[in-house]
Design an enzyme around this catalytic site. Sequence first.
Site, PDB file in Angstrom:
ATOM      1  N   HIS A  77      23.009   4.679  -4.371  1.00  0.00           N
ATOM      2  CA  HIS A  77      22.231   4.554  -5.521  1.00  0.00           C
ATOM      3  C   HIS A  77      22.576   5.495  -6.717  1.00  0.00           C
ATOM      4  O   HIS A  77      22.613   5.552  -7.847  1.00  0.00           O
ATOM      5  CB  HIS A  77      20.610   4.404  -5.246  1.00  0.00           C
ATOM      6  CG  HIS A  77      19.849   4.023  -6.343  1.00  0.00           C
ATOM      7  ND1 HIS A  77      19.488   5.100  -7.384  1.00  0.00           N
ATOM      8  CD2 HIS A  77      19.415   2.950  -6.713  1.00  0.00           C
ATOM      9  CE1 HIS A  77      18.693   4.335  -8.171  1.00  0.00           C
ATOM     10  NE2 HIS A  77      18.528   3.236  -7.684  1.00  0.00           N
ATOM     11  N   ARG A  78      22.182   6.817  -6.022  1.00  0.00           N
ATOM     12  CA  ARG A  78      22.393   8.159  -6.686  1.00  0.00           C
ATOM     13  C   ARG A  78      21.547   8.362  -8.017  1.00  0.00           C
ATOM     14  O   ARG A  78      21.887   9.250  -8.718  1.00  0.00           O
ATOM     15  CB  ARG A  78      24.164   8.117  -7.356  1.00  0.00           C
ATOM     16  CG  ARG A  78      25.073   8.127  -6.348  1.00  0.00           C
ATOM     17  CD  ARG A  78      26.284   8.397  -6.743  1.00  0.00           C
ATOM     18  NE  ARG A  78      26.968   7.897  -7.988  1.00  0.00           N
ATOM     19  CZ  ARG A  78      28.109   8.260  -8.594  1.00  0.00           C
ATOM     20  NH1 ARG A  78      28.759   9.077  -8.287  1.00  0.00           N
ATOM     21  NH2 ARG A  78      28.355   7.121  -9.671  1.00  0.00           N
ATOM     22  N   ASP A  79      20.319   7.716  -8.231  1.00  0.00           N
ATOM     23  CA  ASP A  79      19.502   8.056  -8.743  1.00  0.00           C
ATOM     24  C   ASP A  79      17.848   7.713  -8.225  1.00  0.00           C
ATOM     25  O   ASP A  79      17.058   7.258  -9.026  1.00  0.00           O
ATOM     26  CB  ASP A  79      19.545   7.499 -10.232  1.00  0.00           C
ATOM     27  CG  ASP A  79      18.775   8.258 -11.452  1.00  0.00           C
ATOM     28  OD1 ASP A  79      18.108   9.175 -11.081  1.00  0.00           O
ATOM     29  OD2 ASP A  79      18.426   7.435 -12.569  1.00  0.00           O
ATOM     30  N   LEU A  80      17.898   7.810  -7.052  1.00  0.00           N
ATOM     31  CA  LEU A  80      16.702   7.522  -6.488  1.00  0.00           C
ATOM     32  C   LEU A  80      15.479   8.837  -6.794  1.00  0.00           C
ATOM     33  O   LEU A  80      15.687   9.812  -6.583  1.00  0.00           O
ATOM     34  CB  LEU A  80      16.822   7.560  -4.937  1.00  0.00           C
ATOM     35  CG  LEU A  80      17.484   6.278  -4.209  1.00  0.00           C
ATOM     36  CD1 LEU A  80      17.847   6.559  -2.871  1.00  0.00           C
ATOM     37  CD2 LEU A  80      16.813   4.963  -4.453  1.00  0.00           C
ATOM     38  N   ASN A  84      12.089   5.047 -10.439  1.00  0.00           N
ATOM     39  CA  ASN A  84      12.901   3.928  -9.946  1.00  0.00           C
ATOM     40  C   ASN A  84      12.678   3.244  -8.954  1.00  0.00           C
ATOM     41  O   ASN A  84      13.470   2.402  -8.204  1.00  0.00           O
ATOM     42  CB  ASN A  84      14.463   4.575 -10.051  1.00  0.00           C
ATOM     43  CG  ASN A  84      15.053   4.788 -11.178  1.00  0.00           C
ATOM     44  OD1 ASN A  84      14.492   4.414 -12.350  1.00  0.00           O
ATOM     45  ND2 ASN A  84      16.091   5.715 -11.219  1.00  0.00           N
TER      46      ASN A  84
END
Length: 249
Positions: A77-80, A84
């Site tokens: 994911h890289r933007d938890l 979000n």
Amino acid sequence: MPIYTFSSSIHHENIVETVDLIRDEHGRWCVVMEYCAGGDLFHKTMSVGFSCDEEIHCLFRQLLNGVGFIHSIGVAHRDLKPENIILDGTGRILKITDFGTSAVFRTQWEKEAHKLHGVYGSAPYIAPEEWDEQHEYIPTKVDVWACGVIFFAMLSKSLLWTVAKPSDEHYAAYLKKRETGFTQFLRYPPGPCKVLHSCLDPDPVRRPEIAQLIEGDWVSRIEFCIGAASTGKPTRPVQHTHLMQSSKH
């Protein structure tokens, strides 16, 4: 278009469903997504609150389930972050959204995962190895780090640091005290304390994968809600309760 193609192919209870792609009257492409009336986890944590620790544990386990699923199909994911992560109308079922910075680290034809590079996400949730521009990082491990930061935020209603760099005084203090016993973790029972300590290991090699966390003694015993695909309502009885937004109004 690529984001729609990617997100529309993911189907899991703890991932927001992508329904359609349409063009508005101005010619802009709009992604139509599943409506979740429960709001995001940031609002839930900071304004609504939780009925008990078991509710926090339930939502954390669902977060691990969702992240574990996307990892199993080769996606990070890289933007938890709490913003979000949203809740369905019952307030019991957690769903991950916003795959705009996600990346494929292993295709279905590959056996080995490949590393990534570049800094993505929001500063307080970014793993320390991402800041090192000279090296690539293991993408699944940065998601694990973010899960640890989110879990601590849910438990404490606060963040541990502004950014995981030695130049940040709070992070520097964490690095200094972590091996001898970090006070802010020790205030919690052994299970959550151990999970926080392992998720937030500055060494990504020692940091566990999501599957290892789920199989752990404490996480594997967490009671968590499961929703019916058609209604989102729990399909099995649970002992814990969930505090709804309406109960605060």
